[in-house]
Scaffold this motif. Structure first.
Motif, short mmCIF file in Angstrom:
data_model
loop_
_atom_site.label_atom_id
_atom_site.label_comp_id
_atom_site.label_asym_id
_atom_site.label_seq_id
_atom_site.Cartn_x
_atom_site.Cartn_y
_atom_site.Cartn_z
N LEU A 323 8.07 -29.01 52.64
CA LEU A 323 9.52 -28.94 52.28
C LEU A 323 9.68 -28.27 50.84
CD1 LEU A 323 12.26 -30.39 53.02
CD2 LEU A 323 11.54 -32.31 51.48
N SER A 327 11.72 -25.24 49.99
CA SER A 327 12.59 -25.20 48.91
C SER A 327 12.52 -24.11 47.86
CB SER A 327 12.78 -26.54 48.51
OG SER A 327 13.23 -26.70 47.25
N GLN A 330 13.43 -20.67 48.67
CA GLN A 330 14.93 -20.20 48.78
C GLN A 330 15.66 -20.18 47.41
OE1 GLN A 330 17.24 -22.17 51.96
NE2 GLN A 330 15.16 -23.02 52.76
N ALA A 331 15.05 -20.55 46.27
CA ALA A 331 15.52 -20.76 45.09
C ALA A 331 15.21 -19.51 44.24
CB ALA A 331 15.06 -21.95 44.34
N VAL A 332 16.25 -19.24 43.34
CA VAL A 332 16.03 -18.05 42.55
C VAL A 332 15.29 -18.78 41.21
CG1 VAL A 332 17.38 -16.85 40.72
CG2 VAL A 332 18.36 -16.96 42.80
N HIS A 333 14.04 -18.03 40.98
CA HIS A 333 13.26 -18.91 39.72
C HIS A 333 13.55 -18.39 38.45
CE1 HIS A 333 11.21 -20.82 42.99
NE2 HIS A 333 10.29 -21.25 42.39
N GLN A 668 21.71 -17.61 58.62
CA GLN A 668 20.83 -18.34 57.42
C GLN A 668 19.71 -19.02 58.06
OE1 GLN A 668 23.87 -20.08 55.23
NE2 GLN A 668 22.75 -19.42 53.39
N ALA A 672 16.01 -18.01 56.43
CA ALA A 672 15.21 -19.09 55.48
C ALA A 672 14.83 -20.31 56.44
CB ALA A 672 15.98 -19.44 54.46
N PRO A 674 15.44 -23.96 57.02
CA PRO A 674 16.30 -25.10 56.71
C PRO A 674 15.47 -26.16 56.25
CG PRO A 674 17.09 -24.29 58.73
CD PRO A 674 15.38 -23.67 58.48
N LEU A 675 15.79 -26.88 55.19
CA LEU A 675 15.13 -28.16 54.61
C LEU A 675 15.02 -29.36 55.75
CD1 LEU A 675 16.15 -28.37 50.76
CD2 LEU A 675 14.46 -27.20 52.02
N ILE B 216 15.40 -35.79 53.20
CA ILE B 216 15.21 -34.57 52.87
C ILE B 216 14.39 -34.61 51.43
CG2 ILE B 216 15.67 -32.34 52.12
CD1 ILE B 216 17.59 -32.34 54.77
N GLN B 330 20.43 -24.44 46.34
CA GLN B 330 20.32 -23.15 46.79
C GLN B 330 19.66 -22.96 48.25
OE1 GLN B 330 18.30 -20.51 43.69
NE2 GLN B 330 18.58 -22.27 42.17
N VAL B 332 19.17 -23.68 52.24
CA VAL B 332 19.64 -23.85 53.52
C VAL B 332 19.36 -25.54 53.95
CG1 VAL B 332 20.15 -23.27 55.91
CG2 VAL B 332 19.78 -21.60 54.00
N HIS B 333 20.15 -26.26 54.23
CA HIS B 333 19.76 -27.63 54.84
C HIS B 333 19.79 -27.73 56.12
CE1 HIS B 333 19.87 -28.75 50.63
NE2 HIS B 333 19.67 -29.87 50.67
N SER B 334 20.81 -27.47 56.78
CA SER B 334 20.93 -27.78 58.22
C SER B 334 20.49 -26.53 58.98
CB SER B 334 22.49 -27.92 58.58
OG SER B 334 22.61 -27.96 59.78
N PRO B 337 23.56 -23.68 59.87
CA PRO B 337 24.00 -23.35 58.80
C PRO B 337 25.68 -23.45 58.44
CG PRO B 337 22.73 -21.72 59.00
CD PRO B 337 22.94 -22.34 60.40
N PRO B 674 18.96 -20.69 38.22
CA PRO B 674 17.66 -20.33 38.33
C PRO B 674 16.59 -21.50 37.88
CG PRO B 674 18.63 -18.49 37.07
CD PRO B 674 19.61 -19.58 37.25
N LEU B 675 15.81 -21.65 38.63
CA LEU B 675 14.85 -22.91 38.19
C LEU B 675 14.25 -22.96 37.07
CD1 LEU B 675 13.06 -23.51 41.97
CD2 LEU B 675 15.29 -24.47 40.84
N GLU B 676 14.00 -21.70 36.77
CA GLU B 676 13.36 -21.58 35.29
C GLU B 676 14.21 -22.06 34.27
OE1 GLU B 676 11.65 -17.43 34.55
OE2 GLU B 676 13.41 -17.47 33.05
#
Lengths: 725, 725
Positions: A323, A327, A330-333, A668, A672, A674-675, B216, B330, B332-334, B337, B674-676
């Motif tokens: 997970l 996760s 998929q995220a912009v860091h 999508q 990626a 999906p979670l 999740i 950010q 995709v969960h399902s 989508p 952004p996570l940063e």
């Protein structure tokens, strides 16, 4: 081409296919050939032949076995990618069967019962008028019978939409199921980090990456592996492997000679100079042992310096849960998204290591350059292909090369030439390209083989549709259409509608030749069989060498897809104009399904797994083919001066809409993980150490100890978080 | 238009501006007007006037204050969005100043010293030949002097690239800093979930959402708030609020009458029927109290049923850290989508609640419909605008309406008409549109006001560029260009190049009128002032009513941006053709910066904060303007038969490249957090309860108890995780 040469071509192809199939039935029963016909089963540790003993086997039992195999069998024997390829084949088959069921019984009689004398609207260059009577060309302009063809166009489209929708849903589920399988897969626990910014003075890349990810993912970060410049280590490792192989071979020869009587055995010798041809003659076993002992410490020290000093601006980062990795991927860091680009990690075995360190903008530049090269390739291949299709008609050949006249006049030569020459030229031609396109795709800076294959398959599709399909269509009637376009520049819109019908027989033959000869060769595996037996007899000495000789190789469906796509484009485009092409398309995909099912279950071993990421590409290309078809039909209806042609416009609009909705609904979850999928529990507590180890490139793997203590030493500075699992 | 009428127009505008500025200086010193001129400061609890006492104030001290204010001041007084708007204004200013510094001293002499008699290539319709001498129209075809203009085109583009790059970087940092500020902002802890699939029988939405997210995000999920259908509750609540206001008003009247002598006070009365005009006459205070007591329990029970029974397929989900929320938003969960779409939550105050529950495909359909309507609007507004610009020249007016001749012959009337009529018509015209476009954007199903404003601002930009700029350019010379296009259809490419120069004066006047009158009115706030005083005297009785009367409202920069964009498009396009327009552009943006800086610091209170998400829109639209400019120049150089025109092509290619690189480098960090940035610690342990409460719509908030026990009751089934912070 007249009807006879068409039949000759078809019959010859069919005979070749039957011969090859019989050869397969006979050859595959001989146990010494098992490694060629059942390598996948052997490598998986299964009995080559299922169920009944080999002697009772029906020569066609492979067909039964292929038909009775389930999708789950395919997945377990060959992976999700292969299963997705079969979804593609059966979707294509389904589209054509459903279309044919309505179009053949409706459109053929509509055309055949139309007793109008037409002079110049023909579906074949030359005198092949038998087909004409069954095609749309037999309907005169403005005829109310065109309604049937219009409805046919709608029917084919609707069938395609329905089947594609179901298939996308099905593949989506397949992918989801595979991704949430409880097995531990290293790539699901890791992400690929590229474009790491400049490191500060006095700090190692490793520290930089670790501190960055530990700050952000404090609870889920496990450790990182900085990508290193392995060129030198690779070189030493390859050299070492070469000597190992040589040694094994010499030992095998020695052992064999001992058993055959000579008490001391025959010790191989070789020369140390260029290609073993010049230089001092030495005993191979001693020489190799010496070299290996010399290279081993060299490799070890090189491994250490590589890991320590050759760290690059890319890394693979490991997380302690799927997970977290899904996760993070998929995220912009970074606040500047051109640095710290995080993506899903490819499987270790399919990483293209040298591409990982290519920087963001360099990738973009490389991509643009590659696109330009591909465009040029597509454009300049037009010339030879146009040339070939200009020669397709023997009349042209006679006109241009009058001295050939006496030879061509011979009936046998004429038939054979007409039937085969252009098609064979085309097929050989197309076989040259994939490697070149793959090379280009890799040069783009793509990080994984699967992705590069998708990219090259896309390029090949454009190539084949533009050059083979449109090129032959427009070029084949070049002499006739050129005059038209010169006089009425507006006919560019209807050029495909004009050119297409005239080339129907060319493509019918093209499709027929493809499946019978192509699939026959595929099934019988004559070429690999011969190579294997030659190698076994004259070259292979050691166990490993034997194994290498029969290694089945990759399923390679990525190179087959563009070809299939070309066929489905052709068949779709002709489906309404000359419905007689549909059965050939059905045979192509039906036979393909059958033969390849056998190969997937028994022969090929896929070299990577991308969990069906090829599907969206296949899907959108089938849709592209459908839209080409609809536009062609629109042009053709305009030519037929049918007043209700506008009814086709909503259909074209709907096709684009369908494309859009599909990409919104499904895409999508392919680009990626999906979670929802990633959050499924794995079977056991993952062994993070082995996950980490899976990504160590072979040339950096410890040689001495199986458990890798030595590598651990070299990794001393790969500081590790206290694994919190 | 001749030079005199241009000067008249300019002078009049300037005089109006000076008068308005003096009015502002005088009016803003009167304490009773403070609420109009300093409401932002008053609402923030600051002294209306900074530093020195009001009596010593220089009437122009606001200029000094605006100039000396820093970006930090703007952010603290008006938020990041406003600061970004000033970055935009100063970027535009910078582009024009730097362009002007080179273009004015170089191109004006180049044109002025060119002594060639030209007959029909003029930069103004009519006799305004003074400007002609200074413009590119004064250069004959193929002249080597065109090199100066070519270099000028490059210079303007380079300046734009440089400034835009720096600005994007700066805004990106601003956004990052704002997002990582240690203050707790509710929207940073939450995500918006839409398209929740059908709930199973016997299970509430709430349970469904909770269990999905708890699976999740097991460690970071705090709780969820299901969006409810509040229509009925809203209605009751509004009714209640209405009675509350009436009561307060009646009480204020009563209290006031008491102080003025009447011992029992004057008790207001009203009628209960339609609009208070018919029905029984009752005592207002009693009546309202009664009604309030009647409605309160009704509201309470409606709140309970709403929360329990009217749960919709959307929710706001809360996480216990910013990082978790940013990361969840950010991903995709399902697996499909099109369900469980997760996005960043907008600020509570700017959520458009009714849009949240619109389903995925409905949103797409609505969007398409809105696009079609917008396209139609843009297309059909062409007609009236074309009409107006056809009347722009008085000659046309005289020809078409000959009976007006005697009136137009009067010099004063003529001057005024020529100077103002078309421009005023245009401005009024443009003022009608924004509300309509905003309504359309909201109908798309956009979840937040900020987003809807961006969308409507984008639409407005297309409208203004296509209709005002291109429409006037082509329409203004309609009579002259129509003949050309009829004869040579290829001139469509150069139509902008032909049309543009002829309209230079129209647009110079347009720009001048915009800034002087527009910003003068903006600064003096005459309209709000008059309305406020009228309301205060005749309508407002209670404290709240007074506050409402002077409420400054939103900064509304989203509606100003398209206008600014139009100006910068115009000025860029004319920058080389008629460099004399540059100073006007500089004044527009300089004056705008100054006046709006004052308003931002002292007047307007922004109603939402999107952390600079408007910037990418502004950036790409300035680039669009630049590309329009480059293409126009290309067309104009072609018209001038300049052989080196091709040199402009690399520039146009580079512009597209620059757009692409910018979007790659910066855009992602605007569309997501952004996570940063999100991983920065907040100042204190966030009070999750209050974060949750911030999202409760006012009509569902508890009335009785401040601490909201009652709502908690209603939320009984909003099961809560044990908060793990």
């Amino acid at each position: 081409m007249d009807f006879n040469s068409f039949l000759t071509s078809l019959t010859t192809s069919f005979v070749i296919f039957v011969v090859l199939m019989l050869a397969f039935a006979w050859l595959s029963r001989r146990p010494s050939n098992y490694v060629i016909y059942y390598p996948n089963r052997i490598l998986k540790g299964l009995e080559p032949l299922e169920g009944s003993g080999s002697k009772l086997r029906n020569p066609f039992s492979w067909i039964r076995e292929a038909l009775s195999s389930t999708e789950a069998d395919v997945i377990s024997m060959s992976g999700v990618d292969t299963a997705v390829y079969f979804v593609f084949l059966s979707s294509a088959l389904g589209i054509l069967v459903l279309s044919g069921l309505v179009l053949l019984p409706v459109l053929l009689p509509v055309a055949a019962t139309n007793h109008v004398k037409l002079t110049n609207d023909t579906t074949s260059n030359g005198t092949f008028s038998n087909l004409d009577k069954l095609s749309m060309g037999n309907i005169e302009a403005k005829s109310p019978r065109l309604w049937a063809y219009l409805i046919g166009t709608y029917w084919v489209s609707m069938v395609t939409f329905y089947i594609l929708w179901k298939a996308y849903k099905h593949v989506s589920e397949l992918r989801g199921k595979a991704l949430m399988s409880p097995e531990v897969k290293p790539e699901q626990f890791s992400v690929l980090v590229r474009d790491i910014p400049q490191v500060h003075e006095g700090r190692s890349r490793k520290e930089q990456v670790d501190s960055y990810f530990r700050t952000i993912h404090s609870e889920t970060f496990y450790r990182s592996m900085v990508v290193t410049d392995n060129k030198k280590a690779n070189k030493i490792w390859e050299e070492l492997e070469g000597y190992r192989k040589k040694l094994a071979r010499a030992e095998a020869v020695f052992a064999a000679s001992k058993t055959t009587g000579k008490p001391e055995g025959t010790r191989s010798t070789n020369r140390t100079g260029f290609l073993g041809l010049i230089g001092k003659k030495v005993d191979t076993m001693d020489y190799c042992n010496e070299k290996i002992n010399e290279l081993l410490p060299k490799l070890e020290s090189e491994q250490k310096t590589t890991v320590r000093e050759k760290q690059q601006a890319a890394a693979i980062v490991f997380f302690n849960s799927r997970l977290a990795a899904a996760s993070a991927a998929q995220a912009v860091h970074s606040q500047m998204p051109d640095s710290w680009t995080v993506t899903e990690a490819p499987e270790p075995r399919q990483i293209i290591w040298s591409n990982l360190t290519i920087k963001f903008y360099e990738r973009k530049i490389r991509q643009s350059i590659v696109y330009v090269i591909v465009a040029l390739t597509i454009f300049f291949y037009m010339i030879p292909i146009g040339f070939i299709s200009a020669f397709t008609t023997l009349e042209n050949l006679q006109k241009l090369l009058p001295f050939l006249k006496p030879i061509i006049k011979l009936n046998v030569v004429k038939t054979v030439l007409e039937a085969y020459l252009p098609q064979i030229a085309l097929i050989v031609f197309l076989a040259l390209l994939p490697k070149f396109l793959m090379m280009l795709s890799k040069a783009e800076g793509i990080p994984s083989v699967a992705h590069a294959e998708r990219a090259s398959s896309g390029k090949y599709f454009y190539f084949s549709v533009l050059n083979v399909f449109i090129g032959v269509t427009v070029g084949g009637t070049l002499f006739s259409t050129f005059k038209n376009i010169e006089k009425h520049p507006n006919t560019i819109i209807t050029v495909l509608g004009t050119g297409l019908p005239a080339n129907a027989t060319f493509f019918v033959t093209f499709v027929a030749l493809q499946f019978f000869v192509g699939y026959g060769l595929e099934l019988s595996r004559l070429v690999p069989l011969i190579i294997y037996h030659l190698k076994r007899r004259y070259l292979c000495k050691s166990e490993d060498e034997m194994k290498e000789a029969w290694a089945p190789g990759d399923f390679g469906y990525a190179t087959m897809v563009p070809n299939d796509m070309l066929i489905i484009t052709i068949v779709l485009c002709y489906s309404v104009i000359a419905p007689i092409i549909i059965p050939f398309g059905v045979i192509y995909f039906g036979l393909g399904w059958l033969v390849l099912r056998n190969q997937a279950l028994k022969v090929y071993v896929p070299s990577y797994e991308s969990y069906g990421r090829m599907w969206p590409h296949m899907h959108s290309r089938i849709l592209a083919a459908l839209i080409i078809y609809q536009i062609t039909m629109f042009g053709y209806f305009v030519l037929k001066e049918f007043s209700y042609t506008v009814i086709l416009i909503p259909l074209i609009v709907f096709s684009f809409l369908f494309t859009y909705v599909c990409s919104q609904k499904f895409y999508q979850s392919f680009s990626a993980t999906p979670l929802e999928v990633a959050c499924h529990e794995v079977k056991e507590i993952p062994n993070m150490e082995s996950i980490f180890r899976a990504f160590i490139p072979p040339s950096l793997r410890s040689e001495k100890f199986e458990d890798g203590d030595q590598f651990e030493d070299a990794l001393a500075q790969f500081s590790r978080t206290t694994s919190s699992i």
